[in-house]
Motif scaffolding. Structure first.
Motif, mmCIF file in Angstrom:
data_model
loop_
_atom_site.group_PDB
_atom_site.id
_atom_site.type_symbol
_atom_site.label_atom_id
_atom_site.label_comp_id
_atom_site.label_asym_id
_atom_site.label_seq_id
_atom_site.Cartn_x
_atom_site.Cartn_y
_atom_site.Cartn_z
ATOM 1 N N LEU A 41 72.084 57.870 -34.945
ATOM 2 C CA LEU A 41 71.770 58.587 -36.172
ATOM 3 C C LEU A 41 70.267 58.821 -36.138
ATOM 4 N N LEU A 42 69.846 60.054 -35.900
ATOM 5 C CA LEU A 42 68.421 60.381 -35.796
ATOM 6 C C LEU A 42 68.046 61.242 -37.000
ATOM 7 N N GLU A 43 67.314 60.646 -37.934
ATOM 8 C CA GLU A 43 66.951 61.331 -39.169
ATOM 9 C C GLU A 43 65.508 61.785 -39.099
ATOM 10 N N GLY A 44 65.255 62.981 -39.606
ATOM 11 C CA GLY A 44 63.900 63.505 -39.572
ATOM 12 C C GLY A 44 63.543 64.014 -38.187
ATOM 13 N N ALA A 45 62.238 64.094 -37.937
ATOM 14 C CA ALA A 45 61.736 64.670 -36.682
ATOM 15 C C ALA A 45 61.665 63.592 -35.607
#
Length: 1081
Positions: free
Chosen positions: A364-368
């Motif tokens: 889960l990669l949130e944002g930049a």
């Protein structure tokens, strides 16, 4: 084809994790990952002690398999007879792996399998199971397959192994380069494929001796097959010392430990070029030599053959970080059944920041979060802004780790978070190493840590050798593997990722503080950590993260209106106990989407989850959905309060979760709720209904409408909600006369008495009344939305044309007198049998509404009538699409289209055909009544369910239906009869794909008999019965076809009818009073 296993065994090291691995095997059984017929015996088997070796683990696993098979066969002791017909697969997990806490078997691959019945992470174990079950072992005789899990193995779909006359033992080899063979094992075989020797890390000359004509050598790839005879002999050795020490029985009997290799202690004794003296001499200590003597006696007479698989490849999973990263970022060979992808089972907010050549799995990669090529992230929940340079492997990091990573220079690093259990204490430990580091190399040998020489690392951090290694440990024995680098516990402070990241480049201001904190912590080396790794907790964490990103996927797919199926994820959630989380996400999407189409699909997905929870028990999915307990929720949805309705549905759902029968009934009610929301979505099309005022016909004067039938040439089902507004639809229709007349009609007149007289006649306006109703109160109209209620369609027509307001405080009598000076009488008729497939009900609805509008002093265009019928059928709750009314209300040959959007709008285009082609169609088209009544509603429920599940076959078929419709329209424009026939045949295949079971056996026989004489043929409408239409090769073939079918057995009562294109369209005629009737005033 697939191998059918009697027993599947996964061996693992001792350490208390066997139950976790057993659960993993059972999960694969549940989700269909073990072949079409999963093995009845599925066992995770712990080695009696470590290190047992692959040979000892094989003998122990074989004993366990034989013991279980013996018990199932009713024996009270272990019997080798059970191996006679058994197909056994033994998979060895082997040693610990530096880059995955759960070992090489459970190392996740960057793979998604869209066609899998249940969505799940794909591990190396799954890849090997697929290779063994569906490729390598297909067609093999009974026996025992043994496979290591320490390699990535790729095998062509047809490996070409010849099993005719096979005896003994067979090793599997893959072709490899001589350079690769220098650090691996190779087989020396003769021209007959019999193995002479096994050479490990041989000299250049030894390796050259093994080479084939193409220069490649047969690499040992960790796969062996023992025939049942050989397996019996091997099993017999388990009672002979010292081999008894390899089994749990030996452990329980107090035998001293022994370590044996599968290849060099068991398989090698059968190699034709190895003498007994050479074999025994290579045994090391006395116990191994003694074991080898027993094995030689038992096995050396069995022939050892080799099958080297052309096109196969083998990649051993080494302890090199560079090799591991490369294996996860490079595409596998073309022979592989797997396809690597950059992002697998992950939610990434900004996928554009992932460079080609990078890999993200179960994250889960949130944002930049920027990821450079040549880097891998697995099992991480990260929050940007983060920048990860090339050559990195990140694994097991939670969202709480992100602040420590921000601004940290990450390049050529391996950063891992571990679940560690120290007796009763569980904790998280982080390890940090360099991509180029060697675990075994000593600082005295120019070794590195974090890719720099140890001396530079010591200078940079202030750490000393004495901090890492005991003084009594010889310097040459010191290495990264036993360096106590990694903080585990601290007496006063909580430890985190920052406690290893400072080792990279501590700032001068805080270096002393960080060093003191590091020294004060209790630290462990990687070697010490390995036996403490909590594999069960790690697998649980991966599972939790998988379903967390799965919940994001649910939102992404539904709100993004993507054609991805959520059914495999729903199945997995149910199997793994995460169904409540997924249901909660679906509730949230349904209640907050603000879009009827999205909300309806979310409710359909909830029904699928409930259906999965029932596990195939509890009854059929289709069934009634009007239980009073759900009435409050349904009422809220009907009123337009979707959020309130969804909340009430969820509250009611909790009462229906205890057993399969209740779950199935709850699923039906969720489908009922979904249908309410679909109706509301489709009813938005009523904004395209415009009605003008016109002269009111005189009292007692009939308004009569006669309509042609509809023949769908291609594209049907694409007009059906929700497909039509989610995918877009296109249908080619003909308006046709049947046996020379328009078979469907209605007539309406005003009468003096303020009541509604509803009559359904026989096949003509002069026919006897089959159903006659009198409505004098609004209450008599209340069942208008129950399709099977008498007169429901006519009642719905009064309400939808707004001739009658319902519900209303004004009584029916008052409404009729105030607005029209009296009531109405309606007659309807159809010459077509029930379930004809020619669009009767929708066309009849159009005829009634057209007549009713006119009789009430209103006028509606054909375009308005098309949308008015859509609205009526939703109010009537029969669902249905728009192709029937387009076919029967618009004259001639045309194509109707709808875009993938709401509100639903249908646009119709006339298809111009060459001069004379309409007559050609008339001469070549025939209708054959099959004598079978179709049940379109049951078909419709299945189609809508499959569409909402976004089964790949349903999505692809929807594309194909629309494409075929456009091709059929072009064939008609060109006047190409043969191409039109091909489109019809293709259309019938598409209908069968969309609604399996729509071709009764008698219809199949009929079509087979007609096939040589027609360009194409198709059942009208949804199929399942009704009319078959055929496009004959020769003109005017009615009699010829009748003779053909009369000679065909098992057809029942069929009849053949002529049809012709109706270029005039439906007619509206205001007639005088019937002189035979007296108008009531």
């Amino acid at each position: 084809m697939a191998a059918e296993w009697s027993v599947l065994i996964l061996t693992c090291q001792p350490g208390g994790c066997v139950s976790a691995f057993q659960r993993e095997l059972e999960a694969r059984r549940l989700r269909g990952g073990l072949g079409p017929r999963p093995p009845p015996l599925l066992l995770a088997v712990e080695d009696p002690w470590a290190p047992l070796g692959s040979g000892g683990a094989t003998l122990n696993a074989l004993l366990v398999a034989a013991e279980h098979l013996s018990a199932r066969a009713g024996y009270t002791v272990v019997s080798s007879d059970v191996l006679r017909d058994a197909h056994i697969l033994i998979l060895h997990m082997g040693r610990d792996f530096s880059f995955d806490d759960c070992g090489r078997a459970f190392t996740c691959l960057p793979v998604e399998e869209p066609g899998a019945p249940a969505e799940a992470l794909v591990c190396n174990l799954d890849s090997l199971l697929g290779t063994m079950t569906h490729r390598l072992c297909v067609g093999s005789p009974p026996g025992v397959w043994v496979c290591s899990t320490d390699m990535l193995l790729t095998v062509p779909s047809a490996p070409g192994i010849d099993w005719d006359g096979f005896q003994g033992v067979r090793v599997i080899a893959v072709p490899g380069s001589q350079a690769y063979a220098r650090n691996h094992g190779v087989y020396l075989a003769d021209e007959q494929g019999l193995v002479r020797d096994i050479i490990y890390k041989g000299t250049e000359a030894q390796i050259q001796q093994c080479a084939g004509p193409d220069g490649t050598v047969p690499l040992v790839c960790g796969v062996v097959f023992f025939s049942s005879d050989a397996a019996e002999q091997l099993l017999a050795t388990h009672v002979i010392p010292p081999l008894d020490a390899c089994t749990y029985m030996g452990l329980d009997s107090g035998a001293p430990p022994i370590q044996l290799s599968l290849f060099f202690d068991i398989v090698l004794c059968m190699a034709g070029g190895v003498t007994e003296e050479e074999f025994l001499k290579g045994g090391g200590d006395a116990s191994v030599r003694s074991a080898r003597s027993v094995l030689w006696t038992a096995l050396h007479t069995f022939p050892l053959s080799m099958a080297c698989i052309p096109g196969a490849s083998y990649d051993y999973m080494t302890t090199s970080a560079s090799d591991h990263i490369r294996s996860l970022t490079l595409l596998p060979g073309s022979a592989s059944h797997l396809r690597f992808c950059k992002t697998a089972h992950s939610h990434v907010d900004q996928p554009c920041l992932l460079e080609d050549g990078s890999s993200v799995t179960n994250c889960l990669l949130e944002g930049a979060v920027r990821l450079a090529a040549g880097s891998v992230i697995q099992h991480c929940h990260l929050q940007g802004p983060l920048e990860i340079g090339p050559g990195c492997l990140l694994s097991g990091l939670s969202a709480g780790s992100s602040p420590a990573l921000q601004g940290c220079p990450l390049r050529d690093l391996v950063l891992q978070g571990h679940h560690v259990r120290l007796r009763d204490l569980s904790c998280r430990v982080f390890t940090l190493t360099g991509r180029l580091d060697d675990w075994q190399q000593s600082p005295a040998e120019e070794a590195t840590y974090l890719n720099v020489p140890w001396a530079e690392f010591f200078r940079r951090t202030g750490i000393r050798e004495g901090d890492l290694w005991d003084a009594e440990l010889p310097r040459r024995s010191c290495c990264l593997l036993n360096a106590r680098l990694f903080p585990v516990l601290h007496a006063r402070q909580a430890l985190g990722l920052q406690d290893v990241l400072w080792l990279l480049a501590p700032g001068p201001a805080v270096a002393g503080e960080q060093l003191a904190r590091w020294r004060a912590a209790w630290r462990m080396s990687w070697q010490e950590l390995l036996p403490c790794l909590d594999k069960a907790a790690e697998l649980d964490a991966r599972r939790a993260l998988f379903f967390l990103q799965g919940q994001r996927k649910v939102r992404r797919v539904l709100l993004g209106r993507q054609d991805s199926s959520l059914l495999p994820l729903a199945r997995s959630a149910v199997h793994e106990g995460y169904h409540e989380a997924v249901l909660g996400t679906l509730d949230e999407v349904a209640s907050t989407a603000g879009d009827a189409g999205v909300a309806a699909r979310a409710l359909a997905c909830i029904a699928e989850v409930l259906g999965c929870m029932a596990g195939g028990e509890g009854g059929l999915r289709s069934g009634p959905a009007a239980n009073r307990e759900w009435a409050v929720a349904f009422g809220l949805l009907e009123s337009g309060d979707v959020a309130g309705g969804v909340r009430e549905l969820a509250a009611e759902r909790q009462k229906w979760m205890s057993r399969p029968a209740l779950l199935v009934r709850a699923a039906r009610h969720y489908e009922g709720a979904e249908q309410i929301v679909v109706r509301q979505a489709v009813m938005s099309s009523c904004q395209f209904v415009t009605v003008a005022q016109t002269e009111l016909p005189p009292l007692g004067h009939w308004v009569q409408v006669a309509c042609p039938a509809r023949l769908d040439l291609s594209g049907g089902w694409s007009d059906t909600p929700p497909i039509t507004y989610e995918h877009g639809g296109a249908v080619v229709d003909l308006a046709v006369l049947v046996d020379g007349c328009r078979p469907i009609g209605a007539r309406v007149r005003r009468i003096g008495q303020p009541e509604l007289r509803l009559l359904s006649l026989g096949g003509t306006p002069q026919g006897e009344a089959a159903v006659e109703l009198l409505c004098q109160e609004l209450e008599h109209l209340r069942d208008y939305c129950q399709p099977h209620a008498p007169g429901a369609l006519l009642k719905a027509a009064f309400i939808c044309t707004q001739v009658v307001q319902f519900p209303s405080h004004k009584p029916l009598r008052v409404q009729l007198l105030e607005n029209f000076g009296g009531g109405f009488e309606v007659h309807t008729w159809s010459k077509l049998p029930h379930g004809s497939g020619l669009g009767t009900s929708s066309i009849l609805a159009g005829a009634v509404m057209a007549a009713l509008y006119r009789a009430a002093g209103k006028a509606a265009s054909t375009q308005s009538l098309i949308h008015a019928v859509l609205h009526l059928e939703q109010r009537l709750t029969t669902g249905g699409g728009w192709q029937d009314q387009v076919g029967g209300l618009v004259p001639g040959i045309k194509i109707g289209r709808s875009k993938a959007q709401l509100p639903l709008r249908v646009e119709v285009e006339e298809i111009p055909v060459p001069d004379g082609f309409t007559q050609t169609l008339n001469d070549h088209l025939l209708l054959v009544y099959t004598g079978k009544t179709r049940l379109a509603r049951n078909l419709l429920q299945d189609v809508v369910r499959n569409w909402y599940a976004r089964l790949p076959s349903a999505v692809q078929n929807a594309h194909a239906l629309v494409s075929n419709a456009e091709e059929c329209a072009q064939a008609l424009r060109q006047g190409d009869l043969q191409l039109v026939g091909k489109c019809l045949d293709r259309y019938w295949q598409q209908k069968k794909c969309m609604a399996p079971g729509c071709e009764p056996l008698a219809v199949g026989r009929m079509m087979e008999a007609l096939r040589p004489h027609v360009h194409g043929q198709c059942l009208a409408g949804a199929g399942g019965g009704g009319f078959l239409y055929v496009l004959t090769k020769a003109p005017r073939q009615k009699e010829a076809l009748h003779q053909i079918l009369a000679k065909t057995e098992g057809l029942g009562n069929f009849s053949i009818h002529s049809i012709e294109v109706d270029t005039g369209g439906f007619s509206v005629e205001v007639m005088g009073c019937d002189p035979k009737e007296e108008v009531a005033v």
